[in-house]
Every structure is written in C-alpha cells, then in structure tokens.
Design an enzyme around this catalytic site. Structure first.
Site, PDB file in Angstrom:
ATOM      1  N   ASP A   1      -5.698   1.649  -5.971  1.00  0.00           N
ATOM      2  CA  ASP A   1      -6.669   1.998  -5.044  1.00  0.00           C
ATOM      3  C   ASP A   1      -7.061   3.701  -5.094  1.00  0.00           C
ATOM      4  O   ASP A   1      -7.979   4.075  -4.646  1.00  0.00           O
ATOM      5  CB  ASP A   1      -5.954   1.849  -3.610  1.00  0.00           C
TER       6      ASP A   1
ATOM      7  N   ASP B   1       2.901   4.891   5.482  1.00  0.00           N
ATOM      8  CA  ASP B   1       2.471   6.033   4.770  1.00  0.00           C
ATOM      9  C   ASP B   1       1.415   6.863   5.411  1.00  0.00           C
ATOM     10  O   ASP B   1       1.561   8.049   5.165  1.00  0.00           O
ATOM     11  CB  ASP B   1       2.127   5.217   3.475  1.00  0.00           C
TER      12      ASP B   1
ATOM     13  N   ARG C   1     -12.344  -1.275  -1.250  1.00  0.00           N
ATOM     14  CA  ARG C   1     -12.089   0.217  -1.313  1.00  0.00           C
ATOM     15  C   ARG C   1     -13.357   1.058  -1.196  1.00  0.00           C
ATOM     16  O   ARG C   1     -13.200   2.100  -0.640  1.00  0.00           O
ATOM     17  CB  ARG C   1     -11.185   0.186  -2.436  1.00  0.00           C
TER      18      ARG C   1
ATOM     19  N   SER D   1       4.337  -5.490   1.667  1.00  0.00           N
ATOM     20  CA  SER D   1       3.012  -4.706   1.784  1.00  0.00           C
ATOM     21  C   SER D   1       1.800  -5.715   1.893  1.00  0.00           C
ATOM     22  O   SER D   1       1.622  -6.394   0.856  1.00  0.00           O
ATOM     23  CB  SER D   1       3.045  -3.962   0.826  1.00  0.00           C
TER      24      SER D   1
HETATM   25  N1  ARG Z   1      -3.481  -5.492  -6.642  1.00  0.00           N
HETATM   26  C1  ARG Z   1      -4.496  -5.744  -5.875  1.00  0.00           C
HETATM   27  C2  ARG Z   1      -5.759  -4.528  -6.253  1.00  0.00           C
HETATM   28  O1  ARG Z   1      -5.569  -3.569  -6.843  1.00  0.00           O
HETATM   29  C3  ARG Z   1      -4.009  -5.670  -4.368  1.00  0.00           C
HETATM   30  C4  ARG Z   1      -3.364  -4.456  -3.973  1.00  0.00           C
HETATM   31  C5  ARG Z   1      -2.964  -4.864  -2.398  1.00  0.00           C
HETATM   32  N2  ARG Z   1      -2.284  -3.715  -1.713  1.00  0.00           N
HETATM   33  C6  ARG Z   1      -1.354  -3.845  -0.845  1.00  0.00           C
HETATM   34  N3  ARG Z   1      -0.933  -3.019  -0.358  1.00  0.00           N
HETATM   35  N4  ARG Z   1      -0.811  -5.223  -1.099  1.00  0.00           N
HETATM   36  O2  ARG Z   1      -6.747  -5.031  -6.062  1.00  0.00           O
END
Ligand code: ARG
Length: 409
Positions: free
Chosen positions: A122, A13, A93, A182
């Site tokens: 995110d 991406d 993040r 992912s």
């Molecule tokens: N749901 C989790 C969060 O919002 C993890 C997201 C993980 N992303 C991924 N591409 N696996 O913190």
C-alpha cells in the site's frame, strides 16, 4: 502553517499517527480524510468520532459510486487478477490517494501522512499517486519510520507500545485493541491477514469470513444466475437491469449464501516477500468467470491469446498501483475496443462454494451450430484430409531424423 493530510481509517495505526503528527513531526494542523469505498458504515462512523475527539479537521469522502464505475468495472473488463487475487484492496488505493490529493489541494496542505508499514504494497500505491499529482508535497509514514527512542534511534512499534502511546496521548482505542485479524474491506472484497493466518498451513477459521457461508451451511439447492453484460460490464441479473453499485452488492449477497468467493493464496508482494493471504470476494468470483466465458464466445482465438497477455499486464499494473501509467491507458484502449462485442448473457450455477459457467449467449458469438454440430453436413469433412496430413510436419520430420541417427549409431 504546516498542514498535513492524513489518510485515516480510524484503526489503531492511523489513530496513533494523529498525536505523532503533532508532537513528533511538528505539524500545526492535522487534517484527516476517510474515503468511503464500501467499508462497514460502523468503521466510517468510528473514524469520524475519533477524529472529532482528537480535534482534527475531518473529511469523509463518499467514493463508492466512483469506485464501482471507474475501478471495479475496468478490473472486470481486464479480467483483473493477480496470482488468483481479484485485486480488491489494490484497486481501491489509487482512489483513496486521489481523494486525499483533492483534500490536500483544498486545504493547502504541505504534506501527506499515511499509516502503511514498510513491508506491504500500500505504501507504493498511495505514494505513487500522491507524488504524481502533487510532486512537491512531503510524505510522512510514521509506522514505517518506527518509534522514536530517547537516544534518537528508531525501532518498529509493537502493538502494546502503540496502545500505551495511545493511552498516554488521548487516542480513543476502545474497540481496536482486541482485534486479532487485520482486515481491509471495500465493495470489491475483504482482505484478511494477521494472527495465525500468517502460517501458510493454518486453516482459516470460519470467523474470518463475513460475507460467505461456510460450505457446511450453504443453501441445499443450486441456484442459476444469469448475468447480462453490455460492452464488457455487468448490467443485469436474471434479466433485471441494475445500477452498478446495487448489482455488485446484490451479487455479494446471493453468491455469499452459496459460500462462493473464498480465496486462500500465497502472494508475491512487490518487495518480494511471499505472504499468505485470505480474501472474500463473492461478486468477483461470479463476475470474473462469467466475463471470461463471454469473451471466449465472442473473441477470436488470436484475440483471446493476446488479451490474456494484456490482462496479465493490466493485473500487474493494478497490483503495483500504477493507476496513472501510460501503459495502463494503452492497454485499456485495446480492452475498450474489444469489449464493444462483449455483450450478451452468461448463466452461472452457484452451489456449495463453487460458481461455474453453465451457459452463454451473444449476438456477437463466433459460433455456428450448423458448422460444429455432429448432426450437420454443412462442414465438408473431406476438406480436412489435406490439413490433417500436413499437421505436425516439422515435428514428424524431427522424429524421422532422430530415429535415423539412433539407428546408425
Ligand atoms: N495483499 C493485498 C494487497 O496488497 C491485501 C492487503 C490487505 N491489507 C490488510 N490490512 N488486510 O493488495
């Protein structure tokens, strides 16, 4: 000159975002930033190579040490948790965004780019930090906006369209195409999503895990591990003082051998979507229960009840990425004060996928063996009599009234 700072992982991406920034968003200069929060070294190297191949001005920022000290440790002190998830992706993040801000200031950028979709958390976490620290910069999110069609409309990218676009625009994709899952990985844990894992009743296959043994292959002997805490943060393992980064890494390794740290939850995302999430967080699965056990020894009952509320609020702020919120500072002031007594040691027993507390000690323990012991006469039991008599007084009165009414009717 219009310069964009792209938060860059090296994955499909964000790689696709590079030509898009040039051709569709008309930036003159694309700067890529990869923040090292403990993802595999191979990912960082790949990001660097791809950035070079595509001719961006690239920065790799090593933020591992800062991540442990300023993000993971505060999470431990707050028993950081959201619906059973130790917040590993979430707390990284704000740090990634803050590093992108530093680069943006340095290169005089006019905009940020990121590869988040419009469904996840995110986008909130990154953009909040960017907007807080640099309110005037533009933010573009090509994955969220979708693919531009000839008639000017947009629609979500499909994976095969992404791959085709990359092939047409000289984006190296070699190793990213085949991936089913992912995965987001950092020093505090791995998040695994996608493929059939999206089905809540699909059992996670062993192949998604990398840090933990499958329960069938764990060590046959249980292992005792003593974690030493100073002011609420772990400082030693089995009496050996350890630097923060080494301590976390070594716990992943030790707990992983016992299959400790696999988490499978239904998670309520910020937008309200319920999603199935799998996490692998061995160090957190040892440190969080250990930290809680030490607090249970040294804090008063009233403190523990109140701190549970504080912790919950902290976990929610962290999940939402509101790292610079004044409430977070307020909560952390309380947490810091109470943590001055969270010093001591907790013994954990690791075995067959489980980590359990089997012992705790502290100079601040609010525990008197002399008072509590079955064998001691120090506590004058006759003094309980009056207390016991008045126990539940209002409740008993209610039952009296209730039975009186039902008898008379
Ligand atoms: N749901 C989790 C969060 O919002 C993890 C997201 C993980 N992303 C991924 N591409 N696996 O913190």
């Amino acid at each position: 000159m219009r310069t964009v700072v792209l938060v860059y992982s090296g994955g499909l991406d964000t790689s696709l975002c590079i030509p898009l920034m040039r051709q569709e968003y008309h930036f003159d200069h694309v700067v890529t930033v990869t923040v090292d929060v403990g993802q595999p070294a191979e990912d960082i190297r790949q990001a660097e190579q791809k950035a070079q191949a595509m001719g961006t001005e690239h920065y790799t920022v090593d933020a591992k040490e800062e991540f442990v000290r300023e993000y993971i440790f505060p999470a431990i002190r707050a028993n950081g948790d959201y619906e059973g998830y130790p917040l590993s992706t979430a707390i990284a993040r704000p740090l990634i965004a803050a590093k992108a801000v530093e680069v943006a200031r340095k290169v005089g950028a006019t905009a940020y780019g990121h590869g988040c979709t419009g469904k996840g958390n995110d986008q909130f976490r990154l953009e909040y930090i960017m907007r807080t620290l640099t309110p005037n910069l533009q933010i573009v999110a090509p994955m969220r906006e979708g693919r531009l069609l000839p008639d000017g409309k947009r629609e979500p990218w499909t994976r095969s369209e992404e791959i085709q676009y990359c092939q047409e625009h000289g984006v190296p994709i070699s190793q990213t195409v085949k991936k089913i899952w992912s995965i987001d990985e950092n020093l505090w844990g791995r998040s695994i999503e996608g493929g059939r894992l999206e089905e809540p009743d699909f059992m996670p296959p062993d192949e998604i895990f990398q840090w933990t043994c499958s329960p069938a292959d764990t060590l046959e002997e249980p292992q005792l591990l003593q974690i030493g805490f100073t002011n609420g943060v772990p400082t030693s393992v089995d009496d050996r003082e350890m630097a923060p980064l080494d301590l976390i890494k070594s716990l992943h390794q030790i707990a992983g051998q016992h299959g400790v740290g696999r988490v499978d939850v239904m998670e309520d995302r910020m937008l309200g979507l319920k999603v199935r999430e799998n996490y692998e967080c061995p160090a957190a699965a040892v440190l969080l229960p250990a930290h809680r056990a030490l607090e249970a020894l040294v804090c008063t009952r009233e403190e523990l009840r109140f701190k549970a509320l504080v912790d919950r609020q902290w976990g929610e702020l962290a999940y939402h990425g509101l790292w610079l919120d004044p409430l977070k500072e307020d909560l952390e002031a309380f947490i810091a004060h109470i943590q001055t007594r969270v010093t001591g040691a907790v013994t954990m027993r690791l075995f067959k996928g489980g980590a359990s507390v089997v012992g705790r000690s502290s100079d601040w323990a609010l525990y008197s063996e002399d008072l509590a012991s079955f064998d001691s006469k120090t506590f004058d039991q006759s003094e309980s009599i009056g207390n016991v008599k008045t126990h539940g007084m209002q409740s008993r009165m209610y039952w009296l009234l209730k039975s009186g009414r039902s008898n008379s009717s």
